[in-house]
Design an enzyme around this catalytic site. Structure first.
Site, mmCIF file in Angstrom:
data_model
loop_
_atom_site.group_PDB
_atom_site.id
_atom_site.type_symbol
_atom_site.label_atom_id
_atom_site.label_comp_id
_atom_site.label_asym_id
_atom_site.label_seq_id
_atom_site.Cartn_x
_atom_site.Cartn_y
_atom_site.Cartn_z
ATOM 1 N N ASP A 284 0.535 -25.287 5.531
ATOM 2 C CA ASP A 284 1.082 -26.472 6.265
ATOM 3 C C ASP A 284 0.898 -27.893 5.395
ATOM 4 O OD1 ASP A 284 2.567 -27.679 8.494
ATOM 5 O OD2 ASP A 284 0.903 -28.705 8.565
ATOM 6 N N ASP B 66 1.474 -31.476 6.514
ATOM 7 C CA ASP B 66 1.543 -32.835 7.086
ATOM 8 C C ASP B 66 -0.116 -32.124 7.996
ATOM 9 O OD1 ASP B 66 3.131 -34.294 5.402
ATOM 10 O OD2 ASP B 66 4.320 -33.389 7.612
ATOM 11 N N ASN C 26 7.450 -27.469 8.632
ATOM 12 C CA ASN C 26 8.593 -27.970 9.009
ATOM 13 C C ASN C 26 8.890 -29.376 8.791
ATOM 14 O OD1 ASN C 26 9.028 -25.698 10.067
ATOM 15 N ND2 ASN C 26 8.024 -26.715 12.174
ATOM 16 N N CYS D 141 11.672 -26.091 6.365
ATOM 17 C CA CYS D 141 12.786 -26.104 7.315
ATOM 18 C C CYS D 141 13.397 -27.357 7.215
ATOM 19 C CB CYS D 141 11.844 -25.346 9.252
ATOM 20 S SG CYS D 141 13.583 -25.907 9.849
ATOM 21 N N HIS E 125 15.896 -28.355 9.605
ATOM 22 C CA HIS E 125 16.320 -28.224 10.565
ATOM 23 C C HIS E 125 15.770 -29.835 11.254
ATOM 24 C CE1 HIS E 125 17.986 -24.779 8.642
ATOM 25 N NE2 HIS E 125 18.807 -25.859 8.447
ATOM 26 N N LYS F 108 -1.600 -27.205 13.349
ATOM 27 C CA LYS F 108 -0.486 -26.790 14.650
ATOM 28 C C LYS F 108 -0.932 -26.164 15.030
ATOM 29 C CE LYS F 108 1.854 -30.960 13.240
ATOM 30 N NZ LYS F 108 0.670 -30.750 11.705
#
Length: 330
Positions: free
Chosen positions: A10, A12, A53, A91, A93, A130
């Protein structure tokens, strides 16, 4: 634990400070111990990918070009410490878009597999802070590690939890160390595996300053059986055939690096593998094709009833000698 070949990271809150997806290069700040931890793991040949994301793009808060510029800066800074991020899968979106690529859904994994078909979930570790990261890892049947954080709720348990990347590296190196055995213990490991019907492959080398050429040899050798056992030349052995200035990395470090990619590793002091081949007695022995079918160990391989396979050498992947030429020792 099965050997790992890749980390999915990941971004962030895992690699960099989470500042609300600003993607502003002026605020790019790596979290403590990210560089030191990843550098250790990259040196051991683990492949690194970012899985992130970025709903800020879908909301219109950040232009996609700005995100890509930020990623370029991030990966270039890591590269100065020999930490190579092979690709960033993201991603773009909004959270309510209903896409299949927003973690914890597995769409980004499917993208990665199409681009890198040699990456398999059994050898992958998903690292994040997360629930979405841990859920993603579980969705693709990968092992999961959570970076502990008081900022986000924990409702999905991870396989392991660490405080930072250095602790992650400590944990993974400790696990790799459990696969470094004596020659006799490696032989017992092989006998047990063969009784279970598993096909055992061996190969060997000095593996000094672990590099992509080494990784290619190990990954290709593994394809010829179920388990890969690797002999690593001792410090004394390397000095005898490479000179007094070698090895660069000591035998323990070299064995640990190889152990990330093998089921068992042992250190041997002979100049060639003939003696330990008689003890380990694999089903297949892999050698670089530069040594040819009449390599020094070929008669022993035939004597023990094993198969000799030759692995092509890809010069474009480099060598320890070339790596030393690029970064001379002080």
């Amino acid at each position: 634990m099965s050997p790992l070949h890749a980390l999915l990271l990941d971004r962030d809150g895992t690699l960099i400070e989470d500042q609300g997806n600003t993607n502003d290069v002026h605020h790019l700040a790596f979290l403590p111990h990210v560089v030191t931890g990843l550098k250790r793991l990259a040196k051991a040949g683990l492949r690194l990918f970012i899985i992130t994301n970025q709903s800020c793009i879908g909301r219109g808060d950040v232009p996609e070009a700005q995100f890509l510029s930020f990623q370029k800066e991030l990966t270039e800074r890591l590269a100065t410490d020999d930490i190579i991020i092979e690709h960033t899968f993201y991603c773009p979106h909004n959270t309510d878009a209903g896409c299949d690529c927003r973690k914890p859904k597995a769409g980004l994994w499917h993208q990665l597999q199409r681009a890198y078909p040699d990456i398999h979930s059994a050898g992958v570790l998903m690292v994040g802070d997360k629930d979405a990261d841990i859920g993603f890892g579980k969705a693709i049947n990968a092992r999961t590690v959570r970076l502990s954080s008081s900022e986000y709720p924990v409702t999905i348990p991870s396989d392991d939890t660490v405080t930072d990347m250095d602790e992650l590296a400590d944990m993974l190196f400790e696990e790799a160390g459990e696969r470094v055995l004596s020659i006799d213990a490696a032989a017992d490991f092989v006998r047990t595996a063969q009784k279970e019907g598993k096909k055992v492959v061996t190969t060997n080398g000095s593996f000094d300053l672990f590099h992509p050429g080494h990784l290619f040899l190990l990954s290709e050798a593994r394809k010829h059986g179920d388990l890969l056992i690797v002999g690593v030349n001792s410090n004394a052995s390397v000095k005898r055939y490479k000179g007094p200035d070698r090895p660069i990395d000591d035998e323990h470090t070299r064995a640990l690096h190889v152990a990330f990619h093998a089921d068992a590793v042992f250190v041997f002091d002979d100049d060639d593998p003939r003696e330990w081949l008689k003890v380990i007695r694999p089903d297949v022995h892999a050698n670089a094709e530069t040594y040819g079918a009449n390599c020094i160990e070929a008669p022993v391989v035939k004597e023990i009833g094993a198969e000799l396979v030759l692995i092509p050498v890809k010069k474009e992947l480099g060598s320890t000698t070339e790596k030393l030429a690029r970064t001379p020792r002080a």
